[in-house]
Scaffold this motif. Structure first.
Motif, mmCIF file in Angstrom:
data_model
loop_
_atom_site.group_PDB
_atom_site.id
_atom_site.type_symbol
_atom_site.label_atom_id
_atom_site.label_comp_id
_atom_site.label_asym_id
_atom_site.label_seq_id
_atom_site.Cartn_x
_atom_site.Cartn_y
_atom_site.Cartn_z
ATOM 1 N N ASP A 40 0.828 -1.205 0.000
ATOM 2 C CA ASP A 40 0.000 0.000 0.000
ATOM 3 C C ASP A 40 0.866 1.260 0.000
ATOM 4 N N THR A 41 1.927 1.249 0.794
ATOM 5 C CA THR A 41 2.808 2.409 0.886
ATOM 6 C C THR A 41 3.503 2.680 -0.439
ATOM 7 N N GLU A 42 4.020 1.637 -1.081
ATOM 8 C CA GLU A 42 4.695 1.805 -2.369
ATOM 9 C C GLU A 42 3.729 2.325 -3.425
ATOM 10 N N LEU A 43 2.539 1.787 -3.435
ATOM 11 C CA LEU A 43 1.541 2.208 -4.415
ATOM 12 C C LEU A 43 1.116 3.653 -4.181
ATOM 13 N N SER A 44 0.882 4.004 -2.932
ATOM 14 C CA SER A 44 0.487 5.366 -2.592
ATOM 15 C C SER A 44 1.579 6.369 -2.970
ATOM 16 N N THR A 45 2.822 6.023 -2.708
ATOM 17 C CA THR A 45 3.951 6.891 -3.052
ATOM 18 C C THR A 45 4.052 7.084 -4.564
ATOM 19 N N ALA A 46 3.897 5.999 -5.313
ATOM 20 C CA ALA A 46 3.987 6.081 -6.776
ATOM 21 C C ALA A 46 2.855 6.921 -7.362
ATOM 22 N N ILE A 47 1.640 6.752 -6.840
ATOM 23 C CA ILE A 47 0.511 7.534 -7.346
ATOM 24 C C ILE A 47 0.698 9.010 -7.030
ATOM 25 N N SER A 48 1.138 9.323 -5.817
ATOM 26 C CA SER A 48 1.367 10.722 -5.439
ATOM 27 C C SER A 48 2.417 11.367 -6.331
ATOM 28 N N ALA A 49 3.491 10.642 -6.597
ATOM 29 C CA ALA A 49 4.552 11.175 -7.458
ATOM 30 C C ALA A 49 4.033 11.393 -8.873
ATOM 31 N N HIS A 50 3.216 10.482 -9.361
ATOM 32 C CA HIS A 50 2.664 10.603 -10.715
ATOM 33 C C HIS A 50 1.742 11.817 -10.814
ATOM 34 N N LEU A 51 0.903 12.009 -9.808
ATOM 35 C CA LEU A 51 -0.038 13.127 -9.835
ATOM 36 C C LEU A 51 0.654 14.472 -9.654
ATOM 37 N N ALA A 52 1.776 14.495 -8.938
ATOM 38 C CA ALA A 52 2.491 15.745 -8.686
ATOM 39 C C ALA A 52 3.352 16.167 -9.881
ATOM 40 N N ALA A 53 3.682 15.232 -10.749
ATOM 41 C CA ALA A 53 4.555 15.526 -11.898
ATOM 42 C C ALA A 53 3.776 16.277 -12.974
ATOM 43 N N PRO A 54 4.499 17.001 -13.841
ATOM 44 C CA PRO A 54 3.831 17.609 -14.993
ATOM 45 C C PRO A 54 3.180 16.505 -15.827
ATOM 46 N N ASP A 55 2.253 16.876 -16.659
ATOM 47 C CA ASP A 55 1.511 15.889 -17.455
ATOM 48 C C ASP A 55 2.484 14.996 -18.225
ATOM 49 N N PRO A 56 2.560 13.717 -17.846
ATOM 50 C CA PRO A 56 3.499 12.829 -18.530
ATOM 51 C C PRO A 56 2.952 12.296 -19.855
ATOM 52 N N HIS A 57 1.709 12.633 -20.163
ATOM 53 C CA HIS A 57 1.086 12.112 -21.370
ATOM 54 C C HIS A 57 0.448 13.235 -22.191
ATOM 55 N N PRO A 58 1.237 14.182 -22.673
ATOM 56 C CA PRO A 58 0.639 15.298 -23.405
ATOM 57 C C PRO A 58 0.007 14.881 -24.733
ATOM 58 N N GLN A 59 0.311 13.688 -25.195
ATOM 59 C CA GLN A 59 -0.253 13.239 -26.468
ATOM 60 C C GLN A 59 -1.717 12.827 -26.328
ATOM 61 N N TYR A 60 -2.200 12.680 -25.097
ATOM 62 C CA TYR A 60 -3.588 12.273 -24.882
ATOM 63 C C TYR A 60 -4.477 13.476 -24.613
ATOM 64 N N ALA A 61 -5.734 13.351 -24.948
ATOM 65 C CA ALA A 61 -6.693 14.433 -24.728
ATOM 66 C C ALA A 61 -7.006 14.559 -23.242
#
Length: 85
Positions: A40-61
């Motif tokens: 749970d901790t690893e997953l929560s950390t990864a999701i938080s990091a993903h959401l805090a980063a600039p849009d990693p998928h600008p090719q998507y709408a």
């Protein structure tokens, strides 16, 4: 031979190719969870990091892009004149 195959032998609890045991809280101890599964901790950390980063998928709408496209197609549809034969 095991006279009661519907039951799990005590020797299989916490053993390789057996079943996991449970700790005092009724949870599988971390040592018995394969490293390929995220905690749970690893997953929560990864999701938080993903959401805090600039849009990693600008090719998507984005949601806004999709809403604008739906609104535009709705306006085009309402303006179109259909002729029946």
């Amino acid at each position: 031979a095991n006279p009661h195959p519907q039951y799990i032998l005590e020797s299989k609890r916490g053993a390789n190719n057996g079943v996991a045991s449970l700790d005092g809280d009724g949870l599988v101890p971390l040592l018995q969870i394969p490293p390929s599964l995220a905690t749970d901790t690893e997953l929560s950390t990864a999701i938080s990091a993903h959401l805090a980063a600039p849009d990693p998928h600008p090719q998507y709408a984005t949601d806004a892009d999709l809403a604008a496209a739906v609104n535009a197609s709705d306006r085009l549809f309402r303006k179109k004149i259909w002729r029946q034969k």
